[in-house]
Motif scaffolding. Structure first.
Motif, PDB file in Angstrom:
ATOM      1  N   GLN A  67      16.213  21.280  31.297  1.00  0.00           N
ATOM      2  CA  GLN A  67      15.786  22.645  31.611  1.00  0.00           C
ATOM      3  C   GLN A  67      16.918  23.439  32.244  1.00  0.00           C
ATOM      4  OE1 GLN A  67      12.183  23.203  33.811  1.00  0.00           O
ATOM      5  NE2 GLN A  67      10.882  22.336  32.215  1.00  0.00           N
ATOM      6  N   LEU A  68      17.679  22.796  33.117  1.00  0.00           N
ATOM      7  CA  LEU A  68      18.826  23.473  33.712  1.00  0.00           C
ATOM      8  C   LEU A  68      19.884  23.763  32.650  1.00  0.00           C
ATOM      9  CD1 LEU A  68      20.243  24.518  36.265  1.00  0.00           C
ATOM     10  CD2 LEU A  68      21.229  22.240  36.554  1.00  0.00           C
ATOM     11  N   TRP A  69      20.117  22.799  31.749  1.00  0.00           N
ATOM     12  CA  TRP A  69      21.066  23.007  30.650  1.00  0.00           C
ATOM     13  C   TRP A  69      20.672  24.222  29.827  1.00  0.00           C
ATOM     14  CZ3 TRP A  69      19.925  23.054  25.436  1.00  0.00           C
ATOM     15  CH2 TRP A  69      21.023  23.153  24.573  1.00  0.00           C
ATOM     16  N   GLN A  70      19.366  24.345  29.540  1.00  0.00           N
ATOM     17  CA  GLN A  70      18.924  25.473  28.730  1.00  0.00           C
ATOM     18  C   GLN A  70      19.170  26.793  29.451  1.00  0.00           C
ATOM     19  OE1 GLN A  70      15.150  25.112  26.687  1.00  0.00           O
ATOM     20  NE2 GLN A  70      14.711  27.274  27.003  1.00  0.00           N
ATOM     21  N   ALA A  71      18.867  26.832  30.755  1.00  0.00           N
ATOM     22  CA  ALA A  71      19.086  28.067  31.522  1.00  0.00           C
ATOM     23  C   ALA A  71      20.569  28.416  31.581  1.00  0.00           C
ATOM     24  CB  ALA A  71      18.513  27.910  32.931  1.00  0.00           C
ATOM     25  N   VAL A  72      21.411  27.417  31.832  1.00  0.00           N
ATOM     26  CA  VAL A  72      22.855  27.642  31.859  1.00  0.00           C
ATOM     27  C   VAL A  72      23.348  28.046  30.468  1.00  0.00           C
ATOM     28  CG1 VAL A  72      25.098  26.501  32.143  1.00  0.00           C
ATOM     29  CG2 VAL A  72      23.288  26.137  33.834  1.00  0.00           C
ATOM     30  N   GLY A  73      22.824  27.386  29.444  1.00  0.00           N
ATOM     31  CA  GLY A  73      23.238  27.688  28.086  1.00  0.00           C
ATOM     32  C   GLY A  73      22.883  29.102  27.667  1.00  0.00           C
ATOM     33  N   GLN A  74      21.705  29.571  28.045  1.00  0.00           N
ATOM     34  CA  GLN A  74      21.306  30.932  27.715  1.00  0.00           C
ATOM     35  C   GLN A  74      22.228  31.946  28.382  1.00  0.00           C
ATOM     36  OE1 GLN A  74      17.206  30.733  28.945  1.00  0.00           O
ATOM     37  NE2 GLN A  74      16.475  30.314  26.881  1.00  0.00           N
ATOM     38  N   GLN A  75      22.618  31.652  29.628  1.00  0.00           N
ATOM     39  CA  GLN A  75      23.538  32.556  30.309  1.00  0.00           C
ATOM     40  C   GLN A  75      24.923  32.476  29.674  1.00  0.00           C
ATOM     41  OE1 GLN A  75      22.662  34.796  32.917  1.00  0.00           O
ATOM     42  NE2 GLN A  75      24.590  35.559  32.117  1.00  0.00           N
ATOM     43  N   GLY A  76      25.353  31.265  29.314  1.00  0.00           N
ATOM     44  CA  GLY A  76      26.638  31.114  28.641  1.00  0.00           C
ATOM     45  C   GLY A  76      26.664  31.829  27.302  1.00  0.00           C
ATOM     46  N   ALA A  77      25.540  31.787  26.586  1.00  0.00           N
ATOM     47  CA  ALA A  77      25.442  32.502  25.312  1.00  0.00           C
ATOM     48  C   ALA A  77      25.588  34.000  25.521  1.00  0.00           C
ATOM     49  CB  ALA A  77      24.100  32.195  24.644  1.00  0.00           C
ATOM     50  N   ALA A  78      24.964  34.499  26.566  1.00  0.00           N
ATOM     51  CA  ALA A  78      25.074  35.929  26.870  1.00  0.00           C
ATOM     52  C   ALA A  78      26.513  36.305  27.187  1.00  0.00           C
ATOM     53  CB  ALA A  78      24.161  36.285  28.049  1.00  0.00           C
ATOM     54  N   PHE A  79      27.223  35.430  27.909  1.00  0.00           N
ATOM     55  CA  PHE A  79      28.643  35.676  28.208  1.00  0.00           C
ATOM     56  C   PHE A  79      29.454  35.761  26.910  1.00  0.00           C
ATOM     57  CE2 PHE A  79      28.173  33.233  32.479  1.00  0.00           C
ATOM     58  CZ  PHE A  79      27.668  34.377  33.091  1.00  0.00           C
ATOM     59  N   ALA A  80      29.205  34.827  25.985  1.00  0.00           N
ATOM     60  CA  ALA A  80      29.974  34.790  24.737  1.00  0.00           C
ATOM     61  C   ALA A  80      29.738  36.044  23.906  1.00  0.00           C
ATOM     62  CB  ALA A  80      29.604  33.541  23.936  1.00  0.00           C
ATOM     63  N   ILE A  81      28.484  36.427  23.770  1.00  0.00           N
ATOM     64  CA  ILE A  81      28.160  37.615  22.976  1.00  0.00           C
ATOM     65  C   ILE A  81      28.737  38.869  23.620  1.00  0.00           C
ATOM     66  CG2 ILE A  81      26.259  39.078  22.173  1.00  0.00           C
ATOM     67  CD1 ILE A  81      24.659  36.413  21.857  1.00  0.00           C
ATOM     68  N   ALA A  82      28.689  38.921  24.954  1.00  0.00           N
ATOM     69  CA  ALA A  82      29.253  40.076  25.669  1.00  0.00           C
ATOM     70  C   ALA A  82      30.761  40.168  25.477  1.00  0.00           C
ATOM     71  CB  ALA A  82      28.917  39.984  27.153  1.00  0.00           C
ATOM     72  N   ALA A  83      31.417  39.032  25.280  1.00  0.00           N
ATOM     73  CA  ALA A  83      32.861  39.030  25.062  1.00  0.00           C
ATOM     74  C   ALA A  83      33.217  39.453  23.649  1.00  0.00           C
ATOM     75  CB  ALA A  83      33.431  37.636  25.341  1.00  0.00           C
ATOM     76  N   ILE A  84      32.417  39.023  22.667  1.00  0.00           N
ATOM     77  CA  ILE A  84      32.741  39.287  21.265  1.00  0.00           C
ATOM     78  C   ILE A  84      32.361  40.707  20.853  1.00  0.00           C
ATOM     79  CG2 ILE A  84      32.237  38.598  18.883  1.00  0.00           C
ATOM     80  CD1 ILE A  84      31.749  35.742  20.008  1.00  0.00           C
ATOM     81  N   GLY A  85      31.192  41.163  21.282  1.00  0.00           N
ATOM     82  CA  GLY A  85      30.674  42.454  20.841  1.00  0.00           C
ATOM     83  C   GLY A  85      31.618  43.625  21.039  1.00  0.00           C
ATOM     84  N   PRO A  86      32.084  43.874  22.262  1.00  0.00           N
ATOM     85  CA  PRO A  86      32.981  45.021  22.488  1.00  0.00           C
ATOM     86  C   PRO A  86      34.299  44.899  21.721  1.00  0.00           C
ATOM     87  CG  PRO A  86      32.053  44.248  24.561  1.00  0.00           C
ATOM     88  CD  PRO A  86      31.708  43.231  23.529  1.00  0.00           C
ATOM     89  N   ALA A  87      34.802  43.685  21.578  1.00  0.00           N
ATOM     90  CA  ALA A  87      36.069  43.497  20.858  1.00  0.00           C
ATOM     91  C   ALA A  87      35.916  43.906  19.400  1.00  0.00           C
ATOM     92  CB  ALA A  87      36.517  42.043  20.962  1.00  0.00           C
ATOM     93  N   VAL A  88      34.803  43.531  18.792  1.00  0.00           N
ATOM     94  CA  VAL A  88      34.558  43.874  17.391  1.00  0.00           C
ATOM     95  C   VAL A  88      34.280  45.365  17.243  1.00  0.00           C
ATOM     96  CG1 VAL A  88      32.980  43.528  15.454  1.00  0.00           C
ATOM     97  CG2 VAL A  88      33.776  41.561  16.788  1.00  0.00           C
ATOM     98  N   ALA A  89      33.540  45.929  18.191  1.00  0.00           N
ATOM     99  CA  ALA A  89      33.180  47.349  18.120  1.00  0.00           C
ATOM    100  C   ALA A  89      34.397  48.259  18.244  1.00  0.00           C
ATOM    101  CB  ALA A  89      32.167  47.682  19.209  1.00  0.00           C
ATOM    102  N   ALA A  90      35.466  47.746  18.832  1.00  0.00           N
ATOM    103  CA  ALA A  90      36.652  48.581  19.092  1.00  0.00           C
ATOM    104  C   ALA A  90      37.520  48.777  17.858  1.00  0.00           C
ATOM    105  CB  ALA A  90      37.480  47.965  20.216  1.00  0.00           C
ATOM    106  N   VAL A  91      37.241  48.046  16.773  1.00  0.00           N
ATOM    107  CA  VAL A  91      38.071  48.158  15.569  1.00  0.00           C
ATOM    108  C   VAL A  91      37.192  48.495  14.373  1.00  0.00           C
ATOM    109  CG1 VAL A  91      39.872  46.611  16.401  1.00  0.00           C
ATOM    110  CG2 VAL A  91      37.916  45.667  15.176  1.00  0.00           C
ATOM    111  N   ARG A  92      37.810  49.003  13.319  1.00  0.00           N
ATOM    112  CA  ARG A  92      37.054  49.409  12.136  1.00  0.00           C
ATOM    113  C   ARG A  92      37.561  48.730  10.859  1.00  0.00           C
ATOM    114  NH1 ARG A  92      33.940  50.371  15.176  1.00  0.00           N
ATOM    115  NH2 ARG A  92      32.864  52.289  15.763  1.00  0.00           N
ATOM    116  N   GLU A  93      38.876  48.555  10.739  1.00  0.00           N
ATOM    117  CA  GLU A  93      39.429  47.956   9.530  1.00  0.00           C
ATOM    118  C   GLU A  93      38.957  46.506   9.431  1.00  0.00           C
ATOM    119  OE1 GLU A  93      41.770  45.797   6.917  1.00  0.00           O
ATOM    120  OE2 GLU A  93      42.233  45.591   9.044  1.00  0.00           O
ATOM    121  N   GLU A  94      38.571  46.090   8.223  1.00  0.00           N
ATOM    122  CA  GLU A  94      37.858  44.825   8.069  1.00  0.00           C
ATOM    123  C   GLU A  94      38.643  43.600   8.539  1.00  0.00           C
ATOM    124  OE1 GLU A  94      37.224  45.765   4.022  1.00  0.00           O
ATOM    125  OE2 GLU A  94      35.042  45.831   4.237  1.00  0.00           O
ATOM    126  N   ARG A  95      39.926  43.542   8.198  1.00  0.00           N
ATOM    127  CA  ARG A  95      40.708  42.388   8.646  1.00  0.00           C
ATOM    128  C   ARG A  95      40.805  42.372  10.172  1.00  0.00           C
ATOM    129  NH1 ARG A  95      45.452  39.768   9.763  1.00  0.00           N
ATOM    130  NH2 ARG A  95      45.987  38.024   8.372  1.00  0.00           N
TER     131      ARG A  95
END
Length: 221
Positions: A67-95
């Protein structure tokens, strides 16, 4: 029973539920701090001590380590998505989108390796919900939208977008896992470039695939 008694009872129950969720969030944050400081093999005793509570108190909010792993994992997942999202949003060219997503993910796990290893490589955990798969689903869905838009713009069948997206995410995640577990045998910049080059060869070749027998041209199937 008097309605006012029910109201008071429901109010107490609601306050207890709110308190419990707040306390779980605080203990999850303390567990993440302990994992980052002491490493991914940390046990419940050490996590409880780091959080300033006894082990029985910790088990009052998390029935077991899973249960603790799941709670930590959900927070870790949120960290990962928060890191990737803005980086991708900042560019437009596909490569650049592909490179930004890869580099943001590698940068994230490089900066937080203990948390990554705790979530991804945790033996003996009963997983009612796989938070790693949840992250894969979220990232793959976003990438599928990008691939689907490209296919659609070229007048091609959009059917491959989702399986391709999962293939790309799985490829990057597996390679990144090797890279981190092997203590980064090459630089993050080099790995980002290598992965982008290989993946971009596939993305840039989408149009050519329409001319192959059984290719991607929309045929009304």
């Amino acid at each position: 029973m008097d309605a006012s008694v029910n109201t008071r009872h429901d109010g107490r129950r609601g306050r207890w539920a709110d308190h419990r969720e707040q306390r779980r969030a605080e203990l999850t944050a303390a567990a993440i701090e302990a994992i980052r400081e002491l490493g991914p093999e940390i046990g419940m005793d050490t996590i409880a001590a780091h959080a300033g509570v006894s082990k029985p108190v910790l088990y009052r909010y998390f029935a077991d380590k899973s249960q603790l792993w799941q709670a930590v994992g959900q927070q870790g997942a949120a960290f990962a998505i928060a890191a990737i999202g803005p980086a991708v949003a900042a560019v437009r060219e596909e490569r650049a989108v592909i490179h930004a997503a890869i580099d943001a993910y590698l940068t994230h796990i490089e900066a937080d390796p203990h948390l990554y290893l705790f979530v991804v490589h945790q033996p003996g955990i009963a997983r009612a919900r796989d938070v790693v798969a949840d992250v894969v689903d979220t990232v793959a869905s976003g990438l599928a939208s990008i691939l689907g838009d490209r296919l659609r713009a070229l007048g091609l069948d959009t059917g491959p977008a989702l399986p391709w997206a999962y293939g790309v995410v799985g490829y990057v995640q597996t390679t990144a896992d090797w890279w981190l577990r092997q203590q980064k045998p090459i630089s993050r910049t080099a790995l980002s470039d290598y992965l982008t080059t290989l993946l971009w060869s596939g993305v840039s070749g989408i149009k050519a695939a329409a001319d192959l027998p059984g290719g991607l041209a929309v045929t009304g199937r």
